[in-house]
Design a protein around this motif. Structure first.
Motif, PDB file in Angstrom:
ATOM      1  N   TRP A 124      64.051   8.871 -30.854  1.00 29.27           N
ATOM      2  CA  TRP A 124      62.743   8.395 -31.277  1.00 29.27           C
ATOM      3  C   TRP A 124      61.661   8.874 -30.326  1.00 29.27           C
ATOM      4  O   TRP A 124      61.943   9.116 -29.152  1.00 29.27           O
ATOM      5  CB  TRP A 124      62.750   6.853 -31.345  1.00 29.27           C
TER       6      TRP A 124
ATOM      7  N   ARG B 131      63.849   0.264 -30.289  1.00 27.32           N
ATOM      8  CA  ARG B 131      65.165  -0.198 -30.701  1.00 27.32           C
ATOM      9  C   ARG B 131      65.981  -0.649 -29.490  1.00 27.32           C
ATOM     10  O   ARG B 131      66.695  -1.657 -29.548  1.00 27.32           O
ATOM     11  CB  ARG B 131      65.903   0.932 -31.413  1.00 27.32           C
TER      12      ARG B 131
ATOM     13  N   ARG C 133      58.886  -2.049 -35.217  1.00 27.50           N
ATOM     14  CA  ARG C 133      59.868  -1.357 -34.395  1.00 27.50           C
ATOM     15  C   ARG C 133      59.819   0.136 -34.691  1.00 27.50           C
ATOM     16  O   ARG C 133      59.576   0.567 -35.813  1.00 27.50           O
ATOM     17  CB  ARG C 133      61.268  -1.913 -34.571  1.00 27.50           C
TER      18      ARG C 133
ATOM     19  N   ASP D 270      62.025   2.422 -34.859  1.00 21.91           N
ATOM     20  CA  ASP D 270      63.086   3.124 -35.569  1.00 21.91           C
ATOM     21  C   ASP D 270      63.028   2.841 -37.073  1.00 21.91           C
ATOM     22  O   ASP D 270      63.932   3.249 -37.785  1.00 21.91           O
ATOM     23  CB  ASP D 270      64.447   2.746 -35.011  1.00 21.91           C
ATOM     24  N   LYS D 271      61.996   2.159 -37.530  1.00 20.20           N
ATOM     25  CA  LYS D 271      61.839   1.920 -38.963  1.00 20.20           C
ATOM     26  C   LYS D 271      60.688   2.773 -39.500  1.00 20.20           C
ATOM     27  O   LYS D 271      59.972   3.412 -38.734  1.00 20.20           O
ATOM     28  CB  LYS D 271      61.567   0.430 -39.221  1.00 20.20           C
ATOM     29  N   ASP D 272      60.506   2.690 -40.824  1.00 12.86           N
ATOM     30  CA  ASP D 272      59.453   3.479 -41.455  1.00 12.86           C
ATOM     31  C   ASP D 272      58.098   2.974 -40.985  1.00 12.86           C
ATOM     32  O   ASP D 272      57.712   1.822 -41.213  1.00 12.86           O
ATOM     33  CB  ASP D 272      59.574   3.354 -42.966  1.00 12.86           C
ATOM     34  N   TRP D 273      57.376   3.859 -40.314  1.00 10.36           N
ATOM     35  CA  TRP D 273      56.132   3.442 -39.695  1.00 10.36           C
ATOM     36  C   TRP D 273      55.104   3.038 -40.773  1.00 10.36           C
ATOM     37  O   TRP D 273      54.432   2.007 -40.653  1.00 10.36           O
ATOM     38  CB  TRP D 273      55.561   4.582 -38.844  1.00 10.36           C
TER      39      TRP D 273
ATOM     40  N   GLN E 251      55.979  -0.246 -42.492  1.00  9.56           N
ATOM     41  CA  GLN E 251      55.765  -1.377 -41.608  1.00  9.56           C
ATOM     42  C   GLN E 251      54.277  -1.680 -41.468  1.00  9.56           C
ATOM     43  O   GLN E 251      53.857  -2.835 -41.500  1.00  9.56           O
ATOM     44  CB  GLN E 251      56.368  -1.076 -40.229  1.00  9.56           C
TER      45      GLN E 251
END
Lengths: 318, 689
Positions: free
Chosen positions: A107, A234, A298, A300-303, A306
């Motif tokens: 990331w 993460r 977070r 590591d998720k779809d920015w 989110q």
């Protein structure tokens, strides 16, 4: 202007957020009676030309909002709360302590992520015609001329954000306190931080946390709509991974203040996760008490997803 | 069991490996985490547990290191060895290789010492009741006694081992070439014991030198003095070439140029090296020379000026500091003598050369003084008289005058000859049919040791020469005296006894008549030989001892010293005739099992072989034993092998074995290589994880 804002700020806005800039419409509060410049109605009640209600004066209220006539009638200081008819400025606060630049493959650096989020929201606000002000902990931390609708102004503000945060402690409290004292116009306040360690040289994390949320609560009382973005990695949510469970890990403070911790993941993980859960629960509770909308994100998720869901999330705010 | 125990200290280095494994394996991963505040601090230091692969890797590394240390310590293992022993008592002849190569040092000890060690181990392993004899493969091995007890044999070997240079000898001797001398040692073993030979030495690759060919013993066992084959190291192997001597008359009367070259026998050329060459005269350091050896050879020369005519031992020596020391020195005897100049007066020239006195005499003298150098001049009596007149009272180029069957000189020339003799010239007068007793007594009276009787006398029967008068200086260095006995003489001159004359009889015929009479005159010496030198009156000229006798007489007459050359030429260990018994006949059993002969009372026994001899008498006490050392160069060739007692007795095949220590470090190197490969594979697998 031959280029769109997204293209203009491509340096700060990554590819996965570019489309969001065109689509994103910042949420608004209750519908305004009179829409003047912005297309939306400010969600805040407060300074307006049309009276809405009176409330007893409390510390922190701007003096110009005191309704002297009502004060004279009721023999106590009363302030006016009315529907905001003016444009709602967007105040962006970015915590810039050294821990914000955490990076772990695959990331990107959290600091870059945070800057991307700030730039995306700022550009989206400008597209809506909202004035934007950006505050970060650097030597020229305050926007030179306050909220502005000019792209060049935003460009200047973004350029002043350091490429690498080096502050030894969070200066979020000092930023908010200083801005609060400036009696800025009521608007939307977005605060970006990891909220993991707010301690400073003089105060512990707990003391600082309480002070920050007290400040935020006062701002809420003044009619600001406050959203706190919790930007977490993460590794911070699930504990860093090692090559194997037995390999020793040596944790050091990126701010260079806390002593290092050494141990194997198996030894440290469980306690850490429990402490993290308690920490985050405390933050959520304080945010709820201060009527701050708490928005965890977070890396590591779809920015985009989110951010979209965070901006239109109605729960969690005071 | 190791040869290099110091390397075992290397085992302690395994601790270093263990510590390194502990300290440097798997360092903690460093992370700068913003949420460090939420990580609990721990009081105890974390201990990173090892996976089984780590333990295995550590064990593998320790094993590799241990094997390496063991390998460098050069271990041996005890294995069944190739020395086969009879489990029954037997006659064991242990022969040790003792050539010059025994100086070669391996693992800090010479091959000779290694052989001694192996021999002692062998003696310890021999069954009880065995008869032991020890010999070295060297012609001069002393035979102390026939057969040894076990402890005696070990003590003798230990004494040999303590001697740094036990048997220095140039060249190589093989067991096969010396088998007859070697087997002489076991001839006195009890007949009922099987005879077994053990050869301990440096065996070549095919063991062609053992078992020996031509041996009468059936059983030979060959034992390497080392456990391993010798590998010639490529390190510089320096040695001196043969010492060469050249007279340098232009520099001085007794001046010589000695030349020697330093040879590098290494297969690879080494870097230039500075060497010091030392020249010794009679063990005294006389000269140091600095040499720069580059390449394979470097020559050096030294001009030596002798201070006298005596023989001196000249030695060239370098400090090569290699494993083979015998070639680091070369030596020679050197005497600054001019050639012996002899004038032969041929009084009776013969048409047949083989009958001519001067010819026979010249042949003998040339042979006798071949090494010394000799100049012979031959002339008839008239020429001799002219020489006497022309060369004055002291001839420059004459050490000895031999008047062989020459007519008497006139008084004038006799006086001149007398002056010659008084000035130091030797005179040897031999009789013959040209000798006139009357004229000799008249003209040469002052020269003759004794006056001659009327004339020559034909004897009734041939007579031999009696043993010489050993106290006479002529025979001081003459060792073949006993061999003169076979020379028969038929006619002689008799002499008038005259005690007033300073004459001395050196040799007599068996009838008592003087054969050789000498006297001193001034500085000269005179000898009278009572019979002819040629074959007319005597067979002496055909006798093998004639050369030695001529040499002895000429040497004494010419005032030559009993030379060192003579000592060097005649080895002191040449077998001498032995008088065994004056009273009774004795039977002598020789080293070979089938050689025995009877020796009459008073007669001398003439041994032909080196070895042990046993005498026995028909009456009286038991026999006595004596040892004989014989020059192998003069000994008869080895006899063809005869069936040995061992063969006759039908020796059973060997039943027991002893042990030897076999090096195993080559196998350890293989294990180390395998370990390193395994360690590499281990690392690769871990990297992939």
């Amino acid at each position: 202007m031959t280029q769109g804002p997204a293209q203009l700020f491509s340096e700060y806005i990554p590819e996965e957020l570019e489309r969001l800039v065109a689509e994103l419409r910042l949420p608004s509060g209750p519908k305004s009676r009179r829409v003047q410049n912005g297309e939306h109605v400010s969600p805040q009640r407060g300074q307006s030309t049309e009276f809405f209600e009176h409330r007893p004066y409390q510390a922190g209220h701007a003096l110009r909002r005191i309704d002297w006539r009502a004060t004279a009638k009721t023999s106590q200081a009363m302030v006016r709360y009315g529907e905001e008819l003016l444009d709602a400025p967007l105040y962006l606060f970015l915590d810039s302590h050294a821990g914000m630049s955490y990076q772990s493959s695959p990331w990107p650096n959290r600091w870059d992520w945070a800057k991307a989020l700030v730039a995306t929201i700022a550009v989206a606000a400008l597209r809506q015609g909202d004035p934007v002000a950006l505050f970060s902990a650097h030597k020229n931390s305050h926007a030179p001329t306050g909220p502005s609708r000019r792209l060049s102004q935003l460009q200047a503000m973004l350029d002043q954000i350091p490429s690498t945060p080096k502050a030894a402690s969070s200066q979020l409290y000092e930023l908010l306190l200083g801005w609060e004292a400036s009696n800025a116009a009521v608007g939307r306040v977005f605060v970006f931080s990891d909220w993991l360690d707010l301690s400073s040289v003089q105060a512990s994390h707990e003391q600082q946390s309480q002070a920050i949320f007290a400040c935020l609560e006062r701002l809420s009382d003044q009619g600001h709509q406050i959203r706190a973005f919790e930007l977490l990695h993460r590794d911070e949510l699930e504990f860093p991974q090692a090559q194997n469970e037995e390999q020793a890990l040596c944790f050091v403070d990126p701010r260079g203040r806390a002593p290092s911790r050494v141990g194997s993941p198996a030894q440290l993980r469980q306690d850490y996760l429990q402490a993290l859960a308690e920490h985050r629960e405390t933050l959520r509770n304080r945010a709820r008490a201060a009527r701050v909308q708490w928005l965890p994100m977070r890396i590591d998720k779809d920015w985009a997803a989110q951010l979209r869901s965070s901006l239109f999330q109605q729960s969690g705010a005071g | 069991m190791v040869q290099n125990p110091w390397m075992l200290l290397g085992l302690t280095a395994a601790i270093v490996i263990a510590l390194a494994h502990r300290l440097f394996a798997q360092p903690a991963k460093r992370l700068a985490l913003s949420s460090i505040r939420l990580i609990a601090r721990r009081e105890e230091q974390p201990v990173t547990p090892r996976r089984w692969q780590d333990i295995a890797l550590l064990a593998l590394r320790l094993a590799i290191w241990t094997l390496l240390a063991l390998t460098l310590a050069r271990p041996h293992c005890k294995v069944e060895q190739d020395i086969e022993l009879f489990d029954e008592a037997h006659a064991a002849l242990i022969v040790l290789d003792a050539g010059a190569r025994s100086h070669h040092r391996v693992s800090g000890k010479s091959l000779w010492q290694h052989s001694i060690r192996r021999a002692i181990a062998l003696i310890d392993a021999l069954p009880e009741g065995s008869w032991i004899q020890i010999a070295a493969l060297e012609a001069r091995t002393p035979i102390r006694q026939p057969g040894y007890a076990r402890q005696q044999a070990k003590a003798l070997l230990q004494a040999w081992s303590d001697n740094a240079t036990p048997f220095p000898r140039e060249g190589l001797l093989s067991l096969s070439s010396e088998i007859s001398n070697v087997e002489a040692h076991i001839s006195l073993a009890p007949a009922d014991l099987p005879k077994v030979g053990y050869f301990i030495g440096e065996l070549d690759a095919k063991q062609s030198n053992c078992p020996p060919s031509g041996s009468s013993m059936k059983h030979w066992y060959c034992v390497s003095s080392l456990d391993t084959q010798i590998k010639i190291s490529p390190a510089p192997q320096l040695g001196l070439s043969a010492l060469r001597v050249q007279p340098a008359p232009e520099l001085g009367k007794r001046t010589f140029e000695l030349q020697v070259s330093v040879q590098n026998y290494a297969s690879q050329a080494s870097a230039p090296r500075a060497l010091e060459l030392r020249w010794y005269v009679d063990d005294h350091l006389a000269q140091r020379q600095q040499l720069q050896l580059s390449g394979t050879q470097s020559k050096a020369s030294w001009i030596y000026g002798a201070s006298d005519d005596q023989a001196h031992r000249i030695r060239a020596e370098i400090a090569a500091q290699d494993n083979f020391s015998p070639d680091d020195r070369r030596e020679t005897w050197l005497a600054a003598r001019r050639p012996l100049q002899i004038l032969l007066v041929d009084g009776d020239p013969s048409e047949e050369r083989s009958h001519d006195e001067v010819y026979l005499l010249a042949m003998a003298l040339r042979h006798a003084f071949n090494d010394r150098g000799i100049v012979l001049r031959s002339m008839d009596p008239a020429q001799f008289q002219h020489a006497l007149s022309s060369e004055g009272s002291a001839p420059k180029r004459c050490d000895l005058v031999v008047m062989a069957n020459s007519a008497a000189l006139d008084k004038k020339h006799a006086q001149k000859l007398e002056h010659w003799v008084k000035s130091g010239v030797g005179l040897w007068i031999t009789a013959g049919n040209r000798v006139d007793a009357k004229l000799y007594n008249q003209h040469l009276a002052s020269l003759l040791p004794l006056s001659l009787r009327s004339g020559s006398v034909a004897l009734e029967g041939p007579v031999d020469l009696s043993p010489p008068e050993l106290s006479h200086p002529i025979f001081a260095s003459f060792s073949d005296t006993q061999s003169l006995g076979g020379a028969r003489t038929r006619r002689i001159f008799l002499l008038e006894p005259d005690p007033s004359r300073p004459a001395r009889v050196a040799l007599r015929f068996s009838n008592g008549a003087p054969a050789l009479v000498t006297r001193q005159l001034g500085q000269g010496r005179i000898a009278w030989w009572s019979t002819s030198i040629d074959r007319d009156w005597s067979e002496l000229a055909l006798h093998p001892a004639f050369v030695g006798l001529c040499e002895a007489i000429a040497t004494w007459l010419a005032h030559e010293q009993g030379p060192a050359r003579s000592k060097a030429k005649r080895d002191p260990w040449v077998a001498q005739p032995i008088l065994l018994s004056q009273s009774q006949r004795v039977r002598v059993q020789g080293p070979a099992t089938d050689s025995s002969e009877w020796v009459d009372a008073g007669q001398q026994f003439r041994p032909r072989r080196r070895g042990l001899y046993l005498t026995s008498r028909p009456q009286g006490p038991g026999g006595e034993r004596f040892s004989v050392q014989l020059n192998p160069a003069a000994s008869p060739p080895p006899r063809p092998p005869t069936p040995s007692s061992a063969q006759k007795s039908g020796v059973r095949p060997p039943k027991s074995r002893s042990h030897r220590y076999q090096p195993i470090w080559s196998e350890l190197w293989i294990l180390i290589a395998l370990g390193l490969v395994a360690e590499t594979l281990f690392r690769i697998l871990r990297m992939r994880e």
